[in-house]
Every structure is written in structure tokens, then in C-alpha cells.
Design a protein around this motif. Sequence first.
Motif, short mmCIF file in Angstrom:
data_model
loop_
_atom_site.label_atom_id
_atom_site.label_comp_id
_atom_site.label_asym_id
_atom_site.label_seq_id
_atom_site.Cartn_x
_atom_site.Cartn_y
_atom_site.Cartn_z
N ALA A 1 1.83 26.78 67.68
CA ALA A 1 1.17 26.76 69.27
C ALA A 1 0.94 28.57 68.93
N SER B 1 2.07 20.19 66.30
CA SER B 1 2.83 18.86 65.84
C SER B 1 3.11 20.18 64.75
N VAL C 1 -1.10 22.87 78.41
CA VAL C 1 0.67 22.27 78.58
C VAL C 1 1.15 23.70 77.14
N LYS D 1 -3.38 19.33 69.61
CA LYS D 1 -1.92 19.05 69.76
C LYS D 1 -0.99 20.13 68.99
N ARG E 1 2.06 25.55 73.93
CA ARG E 1 2.61 24.74 72.94
C ARG E 1 2.66 23.65 72.80
N GLU E 2 2.25 22.56 73.26
CA GLU E 2 2.05 21.34 73.43
C GLU E 2 1.01 20.65 73.39
N GLU E 3 0.08 21.31 74.35
CA GLU E 3 -2.12 20.81 74.33
C GLU E 3 -2.68 22.05 74.32
#
Length: 604
Positions: free
Chosen positions: A66, A275, A247, A273, A249-251
Motif C-alpha cells: 500500500a 494484494s 479504503v 487494489k 491499504r486495500e483500494e
Amino acid sequence: MKQQYKYGIMFFLILFLTCVVLVACNNDKGEEEKPNESTEQKKDNPKKKDDKPKAGGTVVGGMHAAPSGMFNPIFYEETYEANIIDFVYEGLVVQDENLEFMPHLAKEWEANDDQTEITFKLVEGVKWHDGEFFTAHDVVFTYKSMADPDYISSGGIRIDYVEPLKGYEAYNSGNTKEFKGVVAEDDHTVTFHFEKPNVNPLYTASFPIIPKHIFKDVEVSEMPKHPGSLEPEELIGTGPFQFTNMVEREEYVLEKFTDYWQDEPYLDKIIWKISDQADMTELLQTGKIDFISEPNGIAPVDYETVKSFPNIKIIEQPDFSYQLLGFKHNHRTTEDVGNGLLEPDNWKPNDKLANPKVRQAIAYAINRQELIGEGPNEGLLNGRGEIIHSPIAMQMWAYDDKATVDYDFNPKKAKEMLDELGYKEESDGFRTDPDGNEWVLNMDYPTGNELREQIAPLVKEMLENVGIKINLRKPKEMSVYVEDLTNDDSDWDLYLLGLNLRTTDPDPSGFWSTRAPYNFSRWNNPESDKLIKKALKTPEAFELDFRKEVYEEWQKLFSKDLPALLLFAENKLWAYNERIQNITPLPRTMFRDSHLWWVTDAEE
């Protein structure tokens, strides 16, 4: 003297072995000519005659770590942030496939005869994302902010863009309130003034511009905390996409800017994203992500697998970066870290690595070719990389591996050198220092990059095979790692890192001059600084042969004094779903002209 400049001829004659897809050049006034589609592009991107771009749709990119959260171009540090910034902000000029500068927010330029000034005419009608108009005053504000006395102490590291400018030292030291380096002649004309004739003024002028109207009442010391540097919807650029939501550390969501000056983008959204790198291949295959690019692309070990996916295209080209094993020559003091100072006179020598012959012995103990591998299913790169001997990109005219020491894998020689230096091997197989004390080197590395995570234990094993005890410490998340690496007022000895090099010029000052913030080894070598400055000294530096000779000498010095062992330069492997059209990669990025990207399955 109108562009084309003589340095534009001399310094960018580069044989770049890559999947070049377009050919574009500038005319004498710096105006963009129409690009031509190459045969390779036609082959790699077959299109039917009736294919027409469709508006709408979303594409998803994958990042394996992230962003740390700093999205202001003048303060960000990591490639993860750049994946947002590259779509949001723009500069006056950009580079084409041949690494030559072409117009962008500036439509043309003209330099004076001795190249101490360069004046840009800006594109009119360009809007910021909030509807305000872009002007020359934004350009002045951006560079004035980077020249500010509080810039470095506030975390700014891009001083190489402002150091050559006229009056920088006086303004940066606080001796004057007037900044003479960049001046707005009117709303759409801006002039860069240099202290001395500049061999590469277009590089200096290429930095992404931030909006004056957002930050004009904000002290530079407060900019990193301002919502305009941190928060979606608060980031205001001129680019084709706006950062609208995340969001953490996610999106991370980018939405098209409908008033974009080069026409409304076709895509509605680009989403990043986060991952695990180990999951990227499956996500690409199943269509849950559409592309993988920076900072590391697809892993070499996954190349053959990804190549077999019928809906995925791979872009492979030499990278302008390298992986290194850094040696901490010196450490900053805690007081200087607290005060935001990079003061070499205060640095504390790292006695454990002070002798250059110790660093050379370590270099001989590392089997770099084993890390790369000779071919498929070998090493960490499956052979998709090359040993690099100099911190100048191999594609650059100044790269000279004949001038450097070739540290071939030679553990016998490494042991002999350590023996001669008095590092005695004890019964447990590890060495004591010349004073008979336990000799342990601390080694640090970050998480989030599978390659470096794999390198770390292998390097530890190689060094321990010659009797050097390694304390391989628990890895840290990248943003924390970079902060600790920057502060370095602790007991770091060895570190792993990847560095992205300039595509504009071989000048190594941004990473290896003593006061460069990215000089994480805290290498303090006066002769190195002298050579770096000499290579840019005009009028001699206008002659390519002169610069080659100086950089040859500098590369020789670097390889002997070893602020770092350069492990390898890997091939860049990017991959994208064939549903995305109009991707035309450059040597450093596949994000060129993202407003022209479109997807075949967009709803009509």
C-alpha cells in the motif's frame, strides 16, 4: 537558440533495446509532431479496422504494497504513491520513447545562447480538477516551495530540481525572500533562470506542478500534513484522473476528469487494489485485476505461467533501476534527525564497515549470477536480468563497466582478504574483528517485495559461508523501513533496496552526492562530489566526450570505495488484460496517455 538543443542531440543518443511502440520527436520549436505506429505495435496490439474507442468502463491495477499516504508530488518518496500521482499531476514536458523531451503543459520553449535561461509558453485553457485555471504562477509556486528553507526538514528530497536555479542558495538559506530561479512573465509564460549554463534544463523543468491556489496560505513545513497532500478529493491536479476515494491499504480509486485539457478520458475509473505479490498471477488470470506494472510488475518466476494466459499481454524491457546491498558508511546523529538536518560534518563513522577492503571482501562473497539465474527455473529472476557494475543505467551513454571493478563471485578471495585484514575465523566458523571482538553485521530489508525478501536470506548465507556473522533482522513494512533508513541514527550496517534511475541524464548526484537525501549509505567522499560537479561544469560539459571521461573516473571510484554493491538490473515485466486498448509503454512507464485507454467490453 530554439530547441532543438545541442545537448538534446548529444545526451540522448541512446541505443535502447526495448519494445518501442511509437516514434515521436520535437521540431525546432519544441512542438510535438504526430507519432507513427510501429510495426511492433501493430503486431502486439492487433486491431480490426472497425475498432473504435468506447467510453466507459473500469480497469483494476494490482499493487503488492500500500502507499504510505503521501500524494503530494514534492513530498512523496515511494513508487506506490507514484502510481496515484502519475494519473493526477503533470509537468511542463514529458519524455518520449527515445528519451527525448516533448511538450506537455508547455507547448513550446526557447533557450538563450549560453543556456542560462529557458522560457516556456504554456498551454492555455488547462483546468485544475476544481475548475481553476492552470497558470505560470503555479509553476513558480511549485519550484519556490521546493527551494524553501523548510523543504528538506519537512521531508522534501527533490532538491536536484531546484539546486541549479539562480538564487537557490540565498533563498534556501533564508538570506532573501525573493526567489529568482523561476519567474512568471505573464499567466502563460514562465522562465527558468540558472546559476550557470545548464546541460539539461528540460529535466529541471519536468517536475509535476502543484496548485498554488490550494497551498498558497500553507507554510511549506505544514504542507505534508495538509489534506491537499493526503486525502482523496482534496488532491487537485491537472491530470486525466482524479483521486476520489480510498479504503486505506486495500483500494484506491481514480475517476476520470471530464474537463481534462487533452479531451475527456474514455475510462470511467482506474482502481488500484492491494494484494500479496504471491496472489497477483491468479488475480490476473481470473480477471480480478487487469494490469500489473509498477513498482515490480510480475515476478520473473511467473513469466512462463503468465505468458500462457490467452487474454494477457506482457511488456518486457530493460529497467532503469537496480537492486543493491547497501553499506552504511556513516550514521546521522539523533539530534540532526530531530532537526531535519543532513549535516555530513556531524555524521558518525560506522567502524564495522569503515575499511573499503572489508566492503570489497563482502562484494566478492556474493554470487550475483546465482541470484539472477542462467535461464528459466534458475535463480530468482529466471535469467531475466543482468549484473550491473555501475550505478548509471546500462542504457545510458555514460555507463562503462570497463572502468569498474568486476566483483566476480570469489569466496576464496573474500576469505583471504579478511584474513589479511585481521578478521580471524574462530572455531564456530565466524570471524572476530582485528581487536578480537565479536564481529556481527546487522542486515535490514523491507516487506512487500518478494524479490528482496528472497534475496535477504541468500545473502546472509553467502556471507556466513566466508565467516561473516549476519544478524538478519525482522523485515519492516516499506514506509517504516524507508523512514528508518532515512533517519539511520541507529545500528544499521547492511540494507537491501531498489533504486529507480533517471531516464534523462546519467548524473548520479540525486543518489550518491554526499548531501543527497537518497544517499542512504551516508557516503561522504569529497573526490566523488568533486567529479559529480565536474561532469556538469560548463562549457566543458557541453562536450559528450568530456562528460564520458569524468563519469568513467567516477564509476571507477564508486566501485572501489563501494557505498553499495549493485546486485543486478532486472528486466521490467508488466502485464495487462487485452481488454484494455491503447496502452503504449515508455521506457519507464506504461501509463502514457491514459486518457486514451479504453476497454472493449465498455457498455455503448
